[in-house]
Design a protein around this motif. Structure first.
Motif, PDB file in Angstrom:
ATOM      1  N   MET A 194      39.502  44.991  36.141  1.00 21.70           N
ATOM      2  CA  MET A 194      38.801  44.088  37.056  1.00 21.70           C
ATOM      3  C   MET A 194      39.757  43.575  38.135  1.00 21.70           C
ATOM      4  SD  MET A 194      36.480  40.736  36.288  1.00 21.70           S
ATOM      5  CE  MET A 194      37.669  39.577  35.666  1.00 21.70           C
ATOM      6  N   LEU A 215      40.452  46.328  40.649  1.00 19.95           N
ATOM      7  CA  LEU A 215      39.331  46.633  41.544  1.00 19.95           C
ATOM      8  C   LEU A 215      39.078  45.485  42.515  1.00 19.95           C
ATOM      9  CD1 LEU A 215      36.845  48.460  39.138  1.00 19.95           C
ATOM     10  CD2 LEU A 215      38.270  49.454  40.905  1.00 19.95           C
ATOM     11  N   LYS A 216      39.267  44.237  42.041  1.00 17.54           N
ATOM     12  CA  LYS A 216      39.070  43.090  42.935  1.00 17.54           C
ATOM     13  C   LYS A 216      40.089  43.135  44.085  1.00 17.54           C
ATOM     14  CE  LYS A 216      36.712  39.479  40.321  1.00 17.54           C
ATOM     15  NZ  LYS A 216      36.862  38.266  39.516  1.00 17.54           N
ATOM     16  N   LEU A 235      41.476  45.794  45.323  1.00 16.56           N
ATOM     17  CA  LEU A 235      41.088  46.875  46.229  1.00 16.56           C
ATOM     18  C   LEU A 235      39.941  46.438  47.139  1.00 16.56           C
ATOM     19  CD1 LEU A 235      41.303  49.986  43.912  1.00 16.56           C
ATOM     20  CD2 LEU A 235      42.521  49.657  46.070  1.00 16.56           C
ATOM     21  N   GLN A 236      38.997  45.672  46.519  1.00 19.33           N
ATOM     22  CA  GLN A 236      37.834  45.222  47.297  1.00 19.33           C
ATOM     23  C   GLN A 236      38.271  44.298  48.425  1.00 19.33           C
ATOM     24  OE1 GLN A 236      35.377  43.471  44.302  1.00 19.33           O
ATOM     25  NE2 GLN A 236      34.158  45.303  44.016  1.00 19.33           N
TER      26      GLN A 236
END
Lengths: 72, 336, 357
Positions: A63, A66-67, A69-70
């Motif tokens: 998580m 990915l956060k 990267l977002q």
């Protein structure tokens, strides 16, 4: 294909078996595939066997990744 | 009685049969109908509509946490009558007993039936006992048939259900099914969950003021909530939408079901009701239910729609809608 | 020990997936993924250009009809108690199923663990207890430990009918097919606990397939899909782990060694895929006494091809279940014709049950 649930080790019964808690239910499972398991550990249970120890420390690692990267 | 166990002679129709009836059944259930010793019960029924329902009970094990086959056989038929909108009055009891059943077990079952019937205010008015050879039955099978009176103005049928109606369940789903499963050979787990087995006469009484607003009731026994909802969708020719997050399921039941690859929405309940009500009265009905001990966890779980007619949809945690299908075949634990 | 569900984060994962505009097909090769994707409603939330295909991920589905016939042959012999996982009861062989065999008088029992079968054998020395060993790499070590235990205890009335299968050889068959149109692989979380990441590294390199070992909660699956999309967008093909809390890159060495001690690889028949080299497990010599096939001298049964059934195509990801001419009529979960409709977790059963079109 392979149903597995997380369970917490309540008590090591002997070298082969341990009693685990699955959301308030108790099951005696084999720990022969996970010799290093200790009381209090979470394990993944399949067909009455602990398959491996769950590492809560890395549960949110994906998580976080990915956060990042977002937001980038 | 000298024998400790049921013998074939107890089913002979002779003296031993008589002794069994006198010392076990009449002693436990004593009432004027049984005392009259007729071939059937003569009942004076008040005028009105009568509901009649029958059910057979073949559960293994016969004693389980939260109940036994005797209590279950009374609750099952009472709850069917309540679902019809009736006030349960009289029950018949037929038993098929396997040779060798301990008499102590039979006494315990008869006492449990008496207690449950008394609680619900129903009388066990006629009965029959047969004994079969060892191996021809599994301990004891019980059939009960009941009749109840439907008060004026009550008409609970799927055809009464309309678009927009709300769906209430009176408590957590799957408790009975799970507690029985935990007793089965080959499944070595222990669970604090007891069967929810209970006679739901109080629901009938307390909801009487809402009789014009209640369209239909069903008890979600075998096949569970999913099966009842699918039956109603077909019979009412409406679509049903329920919200997964609103359906009460205890975390213990959910956890055990996840472990065994089963679904609480397909597990049997023996002390729960699914109630379809007019939307404007659902909150009041829910509040009334919360005053009943067995219905503390009652919740509004969804509503009726025009489309998709005959199908049940469930809104998942993610907000997606998917089909909640009817059970196919046996609901067994799986590994894959 | 479940994941905490951060709703905002879960929605952001969904948004990322829904913003994808390329035509992409991802394959999951685990029946539990197939079921979780259907049950959580993830499949219904995918954009039209993103297809989720179901590969050969259910050991029940891929068991050959002839092998089921052999099991039924054994179960119906006098004195045999066959213990199996519940999934196997309804699976049809060429003519019959275990639930039908039970109705004809065979002693067939359902258990949660092979240890339960061992306990039945221990408590009933006069019964010949046979455990039907089915499953992939997750279940094989569990059964292997049980057999080792039987050997230690000298339990002679216990044996195992091994129908175990290995996942990587089947994946190799699927991806070696030049007609295959898959852009990424959602790899099975629990099989990978045992086998680790190594088998996927070679798939990623050899066939340029992005691979992500994924868990089974809704958030896990969405994360797995996002990780695959990120690789696809960059034109990469790596083997990664989303399910880090359980799966280690090296797998479970104890489990791998246990499998090796008890079993050796052998060619096996897969329903819908045919014969695949080194994809089955048979007993090593020291454990032959616990091999039910040998102990009871069970003959080989052939597989009679099922006319019109497109399960082979479905398992290879060439078509989705509704494209099969038998789907829904006459093939349904109650009257399954092909393997993918048989199991609760089969691709066709999931499509039928959740009316995915």
């Amino acid at each position: 294909m392979c149903l597995g649930v997380p369970a917490q080790i309540l008590k090591i019964l002997d070298e082969q078996m341990a009693r685990v808690d699955v959301d308030g239910n108790q099951v005696d499972i084999s720990i022969q595939l996970v010799p290093d398991v200790k009381t209090g550990d979470y394990v993944l249970v399949h067909a009455g066997f602990a398959m491996d120890i769950i590492d809560a420390g890395v549960a949110d690692e994906t998580m976080k990744l990915l956060k990042e990267l977002q937001s980038s | 009685m000298k024998a400790e166990r049921i013998l074939m002679a107890h089913g002979s129709g002779g003296l031993m049969s008589q002794q069994l009836i006198d010392e076990i059944f009449k002693a436990a259930w004593s009432n004027e109908y049984l005392e009259s010793m007729l071939d059937g019960a003569l009942l004076d029924l008040p005028a009105g509509r009568i509901a009649m329902s029958t059910d057979s009970f073949v559960i293994t094990p016969i004693f389980f946490p939260g109940g036994d086959i005797g209590k279950l056989s009374i609750c099952g038929t009472i709850n069917d009558l309540v679902a019809c909108g009736a006030r349960p009055l009289y029950l018949s009891v037929a038993m098929i007993i396997e040779e060798g059943l301990p008499l102590a077990d039979l006494r315990r079952i008869a006492a449990s039936m008496a207690q449950t019937a008394a609680l619900a205010g129903v009388k066990l008015v006629t009965g029959d006992t047969k004994v079969v050879e060892k191996g021809s039955a599994d301990g004891i099978f019980i059939n009960t048939t009941g009749i109840g009176l439907i008060p004026a103005g009550i008409d609970y049928r799927p055809q009464q259900i309309r678009e927009g109606d709300h769906i209430i369940v009176t408590g957590t789903m799957g408790d009975h099914g799970l507690s029985i499963l935990a007793q089965r050979e080959g499944l070595r787990f222990s669970t604090p969950v007891s069967s929810d087995c209970a006679p739901l006469y109080a629901i009938g009484r307390k909801l009487a003021p809402y009789k014009a607003d209640i369209r239909c009731m069903r008890d979600p026994t075998r096949g569970g909530l999913a099966t009842v909802l699918n039956e109603i969708a077909v019979q009412s020719n409406l679509g049903i939408i329920v919200r997964d997050k609103d359906i009460p399921v205890s975390p213990v039941v959910r956890g055990a079901c996840d472990m065994l690859g089963m679904d609480p929405l397909y597990m049997a309940n023996e002390g729960k009701m699914v109630i379809f009500t007019a939307p404007e009265k659902s909150a009041a009905v829910l509040e009334t239910l919360h005053s009943i001990a067995e219905c503390q966890a009652a919740a509004i779980i969804g509503e009726l729609r025009a489309q998709p007619a005959g199908l049940v949809l469930i809104t998942t945690e993610l907000g997606a809608e998917r089909i909640l299908a009817t059970l196919e075949g046996e609901h067994v634990p799986r590994i894959c | 020990m479940n994941l905490n569900n951060d709703n905002k984060y879960v929605s952001s994962l969904l948004q990322d997936i829904q913003s994808e505009s390329r035509d992409i097909a991802l394959m999951e090769v685990c029946g539990t993924h197939t079921m979780a994707i259907a049950k959580s409603g993830i499949r219904n939330l995918m954009p039209g250009n993103l297809k989720l295909l179901s590969g050969p991920g259910c050991p029940v589905c891929v068991t050959a009809q002839g092998d089921i016939d052999a099991v039924i042959d054994l179960a119906e012999r006098p004195g045999i108690t066959l213990v199996t996982f519940g999934d196997m009861m309804r699976v049809p062989g060429n003519n019959s199923s275990l639930q039908e065999a039970r109705s004809r008088g065979a002693d067939v029992r359902v258990a949660y663990s092979p240890l339960d079968a061992l306990a039945i054998a221990r408590q009933n020395r006069r019964l010949e207890v046979v455990f039907l060993g089915i499953g992939f790499e997750t279940t094989a070590p569990v059964v292997a430990v049980t057999v080792e235990q039987a050997r230690r205890e000298g339990l002679k009335n216990f044996s195992v009918f091994s129908l175990h299968k290995a996942v990587p050889p089947a994946l190799e068959v699927i991806f070696a097919d030049p007609a295959i149109k898959v852009d990424g692989l959602i790899c099975p979380g629990h099989v990978s606990i045992v086998i680790g990441l190594k088998p996927y590294l070679s798939l990623a390199v050899k066939y340029h397939q992005p691979c992500v070992v994924t868990g089974f909660e809704t958030r896990d699956i969405l994360e797995g899909i996002v990780m695959l999309l990120q690789q696809i967008r960059k034109g990469e093909a790596q083997a990664q782990i989303q399910y880090k809390r359980v799966v280690k890159p090296e797998g479970n060495r104890v489990a791998q060694e246990t499998i090796k001690r008890v079993f050796r690889p052998v060619g096996a028949r897969w329903r819908g895929l045919g014969f695949i080299e080194n994809s089955g497990l048979e007993f090593n010599r020291e454990y032959e006494d616990w091999d039910a096939r040998r102990k009871f001298d069970i003959p080989e049964y052939e597989d009679i091809p099922i006319k019109g059934c497109a399960c082979g195509q479905v398992l290879r990801g060439r078509i989705t279940p509704p494209a099969c001419p038998l789907f829904g009529q006459p093939c349904t979960p109650l009257n399954p014709v092909g393997p993918c409709m048989v199991s609760h977790e089969g691709a066709c059963a999931a499509y039928y049950r959740y009316r995915i079109t």
